[in-house]
Design an enzyme around this catalytic site. Structure first.
Site, mmCIF file in Angstrom:
data_model
loop_
_atom_site.group_PDB
_atom_site.id
_atom_site.type_symbol
_atom_site.label_atom_id
_atom_site.label_comp_id
_atom_site.label_asym_id
_atom_site.label_seq_id
_atom_site.Cartn_x
_atom_site.Cartn_y
_atom_site.Cartn_z
ATOM 1 N N ALA A 14 -24.726 72.417 -0.184
ATOM 2 C CA ALA A 14 -26.076 71.854 -0.326
ATOM 3 C C ALA A 14 -26.185 70.898 -1.512
ATOM 4 C CB ALA A 14 -27.091 72.998 -0.470
ATOM 5 N N ALA A 16 -24.991 67.898 -1.844
ATOM 6 C CA ALA A 16 -24.933 66.464 -1.531
ATOM 7 C C ALA A 16 -25.193 66.238 -0.044
ATOM 8 C CB ALA A 16 -23.553 65.912 -1.890
ATOM 9 N N GLY A 17 -25.380 64.985 0.314
ATOM 10 C CA GLY A 17 -25.360 64.544 1.713
ATOM 11 C C GLY A 17 -26.250 65.329 2.664
ATOM 12 N N SER A 144 -18.773 67.372 14.611
ATOM 13 C CA SER A 144 -18.620 65.926 14.396
ATOM 14 C C SER A 144 -18.234 65.292 15.725
ATOM 15 C CB SER A 144 -17.500 65.665 13.388
ATOM 16 O OG SER A 144 -17.168 64.288 13.331
ATOM 17 N N TYR A 157 -8.313 65.993 10.322
ATOM 18 C CA TYR A 157 -9.786 66.118 10.287
ATOM 19 C C TYR A 157 -10.309 66.368 11.706
ATOM 20 C CZ TYR A 157 -14.737 65.297 9.580
ATOM 21 O OH TYR A 157 -16.108 65.456 9.567
ATOM 22 N N LYS A 161 -12.414 69.659 13.305
ATOM 23 C CA LYS A 161 -13.722 69.611 13.978
ATOM 24 C C LYS A 161 -13.610 70.047 15.443
ATOM 25 C CE LYS A 161 -16.274 68.661 10.443
ATOM 26 N NZ LYS A 161 -17.301 69.587 9.963
ATOM 27 N N PRO A 187 -22.472 64.745 14.328
ATOM 28 C CA PRO A 187 -22.780 63.334 14.076
ATOM 29 C C PRO A 187 -21.575 62.404 14.152
ATOM 30 C CG PRO A 187 -23.358 64.767 12.181
ATOM 31 C CD PRO A 187 -22.455 65.534 13.085
ATOM 32 N N VAL A 190 -22.318 58.996 9.134
ATOM 33 C CA VAL A 190 -23.478 59.272 8.283
ATOM 34 C C VAL A 190 -23.086 58.841 6.873
ATOM 35 C CG1 VAL A 190 -25.150 61.023 7.562
ATOM 36 C CG2 VAL A 190 -23.764 61.411 9.628
HETATM 37 P P1 NDP Z 1 -20.777 65.126 1.460
HETATM 38 O O1 NDP Z 1 -19.438 64.878 0.850
HETATM 39 O O2 NDP Z 1 -21.916 64.270 1.071
HETATM 40 O O3 NDP Z 1 -21.184 66.658 1.264
HETATM 41 C C1 NDP Z 1 -20.268 67.678 1.493
HETATM 42 C C2 NDP Z 1 -20.808 68.974 0.932
HETATM 43 O O4 NDP Z 1 -19.849 70.006 1.191
HETATM 44 C C3 NDP Z 1 -21.016 68.903 -0.569
HETATM 45 O O5 NDP Z 1 -22.217 69.545 -0.890
HETATM 46 C C4 NDP Z 1 -19.831 69.681 -1.119
HETATM 47 O O6 NDP Z 1 -20.231 70.362 -2.311
HETATM 48 C C5 NDP Z 1 -19.609 70.700 -0.007
HETATM 49 N N1 NDP Z 1 -18.269 71.250 -0.043
HETATM 50 C C6 NDP Z 1 -17.089 70.616 0.152
HETATM 51 N N2 NDP Z 1 -16.064 71.471 -0.025
HETATM 52 C C7 NDP Z 1 -16.624 72.666 -0.328
HETATM 53 C C8 NDP Z 1 -16.093 73.938 -0.632
HETATM 54 N N3 NDP Z 1 -14.771 74.154 -0.676
HETATM 55 N N4 NDP Z 1 -16.942 74.966 -0.888
HETATM 56 C C9 NDP Z 1 -18.271 74.761 -0.868
HETATM 57 N N5 NDP Z 1 -18.837 73.574 -0.597
HETATM 58 C C10 NDP Z 1 -18.016 72.544 -0.337
HETATM 59 O O7 NDP Z 1 -20.514 65.021 3.036
HETATM 60 P P2 NDP Z 1 -21.520 65.186 4.280
HETATM 61 O O8 NDP Z 1 -22.839 65.631 3.849
HETATM 62 O O9 NDP Z 1 -21.415 63.970 5.085
HETATM 63 O O10 NDP Z 1 -20.752 66.345 5.072
HETATM 64 C C11 NDP Z 1 -21.372 67.563 5.445
HETATM 65 C C12 NDP Z 1 -20.743 68.044 6.733
HETATM 66 O O11 NDP Z 1 -21.009 67.116 7.773
HETATM 67 C C13 NDP Z 1 -19.224 68.222 6.695
HETATM 68 O O12 NDP Z 1 -18.884 69.384 7.394
HETATM 69 C C14 NDP Z 1 -18.711 66.987 7.432
HETATM 70 O O13 NDP Z 1 -17.449 67.190 8.008
HETATM 71 C C15 NDP Z 1 -19.808 66.820 8.463
HETATM 72 N N6 NDP Z 1 -19.910 65.494 9.063
HETATM 73 C C16 NDP Z 1 -20.110 64.384 8.270
HETATM 74 C C17 NDP Z 1 -20.192 63.134 8.872
HETATM 75 C C18 NDP Z 1 -20.340 61.873 8.073
HETATM 76 O O14 NDP Z 1 -20.096 60.775 8.629
HETATM 77 N N7 NDP Z 1 -20.757 61.929 6.814
HETATM 78 C C19 NDP Z 1 -20.138 62.977 10.325
HETATM 79 C C20 NDP Z 1 -19.905 64.213 11.044
HETATM 80 C C21 NDP Z 1 -19.828 65.415 10.430
HETATM 81 P P3 NDP Z 1 -19.354 70.557 -3.622
HETATM 82 O O15 NDP Z 1 -18.419 69.393 -3.726
HETATM 83 O O16 NDP Z 1 -20.375 70.619 -4.715
HETATM 84 O O17 NDP Z 1 -18.668 71.865 -3.415
HETATM 85 C C1 8X3 Z 2 -17.128 62.407 10.053
HETATM 86 C C2 8X3 Z 2 -17.374 61.124 10.710
HETATM 87 O O1 8X3 Z 2 -16.439 59.117 11.861
HETATM 88 O O2 8X3 Z 2 -14.913 60.369 10.481
HETATM 89 O O3 8X3 Z 2 -17.133 63.497 10.919
HETATM 90 O O4 8X3 Z 2 -15.625 61.255 12.574
HETATM 91 S S1 8X3 Z 2 -16.001 60.456 11.431
#
Ligand code: NDP
Ligand code: 8X3
Length: 258
Positions: A14, A16-17, A144, A157, A161, A187, A190
């Site tokens: 939670a 980020a993102g 994803s 990756y 997924k 998604p 993003v």
């Molecule tokens: P961000 O990098 O913005 O956020 C990722 C979050 O995951 C951060 O809060 C990070 O927190 C947390 N995180 C990563 N590793 C760990 C860990 N080992 N333990 C606990 N928390 C962890 O990426 P997104 O918001 O884009 O990604 C969120 C999800 O959405 C992921 O599962 C990603 O695969 C998925 N997704 C993203 C897409 C995109 O294009 N962005 C598309 C499709 C799916 P911290 O580093 O503080 O631990």
């Molecule tokens: C993260 C987005 O485009 O790398 O799931 O599949 S993409």
């Protein structure tokens, strides 16, 4: 639409993102939040801004989902008033590197597999038994487009997924008749910290990913997750694929030139 007022929503990743956007969206609807990630200062900052904006009650803790013992311990040690989790958003995840498999860094594979698959499993294993006991709950996994398609240089990756997609489907069957629902929100592109993390902090390279198109935002995905979470008990969204309008699939993308 079901109310989210006073529902306990546990969001992993939670800080980020998409996870952070989910926290904001659920807070606005009056939910109580359990927020976890490794960067605890970001989590605490978020919790205090949500308290100020919406009066949100949050329980925060530092969590690395890859650490099985830490996951089990911190979830079983939740205070009594936070134990009855209604909605689990399995969001923590990452991509590390974008390289041909035969040239790729193996450490990145371990990180993705440990976080995206094993971390999600550990959290799910710790939270779902309570939901089954209470006869209600909802697990929402971040899949994803990479769980539906494979693209070049993304083998591991995409594999993680695809694994999330399989876990979502099997878990849904395992939970049939228990009152616990399982959804997957999947998604395309993003713009979050995702690409910055994928390219090990190279912000320029990350920007290039979204060049010439309007990517989705964390808020777009949070709204979809919220839609899943607010269906009446007889309805379940199995999976939702959401793409930027400029993206047809994992690799057919329309970019406007400048
Ligand atoms: P961000 O990098 O913005 O956020 C990722 C979050 O995951 C951060 O809060 C990070 O927190 C947390 N995180 C990563 N590793 C760990 C860990 N080992 N333990 C606990 N928390 C962890 O990426 P997104 O918001 O884009 O990604 C969120 C999800 O959405 C992921 O599962 C990603 O695969 C998925 N997704 C993203 C897409 C995109 O294009 N962005 C598309 C499709 C799916 P911290 O580093 O503080 O631990
Ligand atoms: C993260 C987005 O485009 O790398 O799931 O599949 S993409």
């Amino acid at each position: 639409m079901e109310s989210l007022k006073n529902k306990i929503v546990f969001i992993t990743g939670a800080s980020a993102g998409i996870g952070k956007a989910c926290a904001e969206a659920f807070a606005e609807e009056g939910a109580k939040l359990i927020l976890a990630a490794r960067r605890i200062s970001k989590i605490e900052e978020l919790a205090s801004s949500l308290k100020e904006k919406f009066g949100t009650e949050s329980f925060t803790f530092k969590l690395d989902v890859r650490d099985r013992k830490e996951v089990e311990k911190s979830i079983s040690a939740l205070p009594e008033s936070w134990k009855a989790i209604d909605i689990l958003v399995n969001n923590a995840g990452l991509g590390r590197g974008l390289n041909k498999l035969y040239e790729d860094d193996v450490d990145g594979w371990e990180e993705m597999i440990d976080t995206n698959i094993k971390g999600l499993l550990y959290v799910t294993r710790s939270v779902v038994p309570g939901m089954v006991e209470r006869g209600s709950g909802h697990v929402i996994n971040l899949g994803s487009i990479a769980g539906h398609e494979a693209y070049p240089k993304g083998s591991v990756y995409c594999a993680t997924k695809h694994a999330v997609a399989a876990i979502t489907r099997s878990l849904r069957m395992d939970l049939l008749g228990t009152g616990v629902r399982v959804s997957s929100v999947d998604p395309g592109m993003v713009e979050t910290e995702f690409s910055i993390v994928r390219f090990n902090g190279d912000e320029q390279k990350a920007k290039e990913v979204y060049k010439g198109l309007t990517p989705l935002t964390g808020k777009d995905i949070a709204e979809a997750i919220q839609f899943c979470a607010t269906r009446p008990p007889h309805a379940n969204i199995n999976e939702m694929i959401i793409m930027p309008s400029a993206q047809a699939n994992a690799f057919v993308i329309h970019r406007e030139s400048e």
